[in-house]
Design an enzyme around this catalytic site. Sequence first.
Site, mmCIF file in Angstrom:
data_model
loop_
_atom_site.group_PDB
_atom_site.id
_atom_site.type_symbol
_atom_site.label_atom_id
_atom_site.label_comp_id
_atom_site.label_asym_id
_atom_site.label_seq_id
_atom_site.Cartn_x
_atom_site.Cartn_y
_atom_site.Cartn_z
ATOM 1 C CG ASP A 146 -6.741 -0.215 10.322
ATOM 2 O OD1 ASP A 146 -7.678 -0.060 9.165
ATOM 3 O OD2 ASP A 146 -5.599 0.074 10.004
ATOM 4 C CG ASN A 200 -1.598 1.553 11.220
ATOM 5 O OD1 ASN A 200 -2.761 1.806 10.782
ATOM 6 N ND2 ASN A 200 -0.397 2.202 10.719
ATOM 7 C CE LYS A 201 -2.802 -2.572 6.244
ATOM 8 N NZ LYS A 201 -3.581 -3.789 5.971
ATOM 9 C CD GLN A 231 -1.656 -2.299 2.152
ATOM 10 O OE1 GLN A 231 -0.455 -2.718 2.123
ATOM 11 N NE2 GLN A 231 -2.570 -3.023 2.691
#
Length: 340
Positions: A227, A237-238, A186
Site C-alpha cells: 500500500d 501492507n495488510k 480478504q
Amino acid sequence: MTHSFAVPRSVEWKETAITILNQQKLPDVTEYLELTTKEDVFDAIVTLKVRGAPAIGITAAFGLALAAKDIDIKQYLNSSRPTAINLSWALERLSHSIENAISVNEAKTNLVHEAIQIQVEDEETCRMIGQNALQLFKKGDRIMTICNAGSIATSRYGTALAPFYLAKQKDLGLHIYACETRPVLQGSRLTAWELMQGGIDVTLITDSMAAHTMKEKQISAVIVGADRIAKNGDTANKIGTYGLAILANAFDIPFFVAAPLSTFDTKVKSGADIPIEERDPEEVRQISGVRTAPTDVPVFNPAFDITPHDLISGIITEKGIMTGSYEEEIEQLFRGEKVH
C-alpha cells in the site's frame, strides 16, 4: 498451451456514475453498486466495498471526475484511506490535468480522460509486474500470499497475483497458498474466490497456519502487494505481512513485494514515517456480523504493518526487480533508469 481467465472488473466508469464490484458481499454474492455522489465514493472506499491500493486510486479519480464542480473534494476523498499512497497519487494527477482548464465542462472532460488513462495504464502496469515476477518462479512452485493484491484490487491482473494469471495462461502449474487475512478476511473471501474464478490452483489456510504450511508444504516463495513503499524499501501492507516476512526469513524462503511505481512514496524516508490506519474494533469482535468476543473487550485493530526492507528479497515493479540496495535502486527508478 495457453489459457484465459475471467475475473470481474472492480471499477468501471459509466459517464454519470461509477460502477464497482461490491467486495463486501463476496464470495456469496456478486453485486455491482452505482456510485453517484462524493459521499458514495468516500463510503465505498472506507467500508472496503472497493479496496486494493490501485483500485482505490482509480475509484477516487473517477470520484473527482464525478464532482468536477467541487474540486475541494480532493482532500475529502484523500482522507478515506490514509495508508494507501495510490489514492493521493491519483488525486494529485487529476488535479494537474485541469490546471489550464478554462471552463467547468473542459475540466470535467479532462478529469474523465485522465481517470480513464490511469485505469488503462494500471492494467498494462500490472501485466508488466506479472511478467517480471514470473521469471522468479518455476513450474510446480508453491507460493504463499496474504490479503488480496489481485485483479479485483486493480484494473486487471493485480500485483502480487499477476504472475499467477500469466502462469495459468502458459500452463506453468503454480500452486498458491492463500492466508485468510483476519480480521476482514480478504484472503479467504476475495483471493480464494478470485483465483478459483480464474481456474488457478489455490489452497486456503488460516493466518496461524503459515509457519506449519511453509515447513510441511515446502513453500517456494512468498509474494505480497503493498500500500506504500518508503524511500528505503520499507513496505506497508495488510496486517500479517510482517509476520510472514519474519517466517520466510526463518525458513530461508524468498519474500517478494510486488507494486507499481505509484505505490512508492519517496518523500517518506522509512516505514516509521508511514501512517498506519486503525479500523473499527467491531471488525475484530465479530465475523460477518456474528459476535466472537465480549462486547466491551478492548481491541487494537491496525489495518497494516511495516515490513523492514532487510526482510524483503526483491521488490517487483513494472520497470524490473530490485534486489540490492533499495534506497539506491529506488532513486535510480525515479530517475528513469531501468532496474534489473
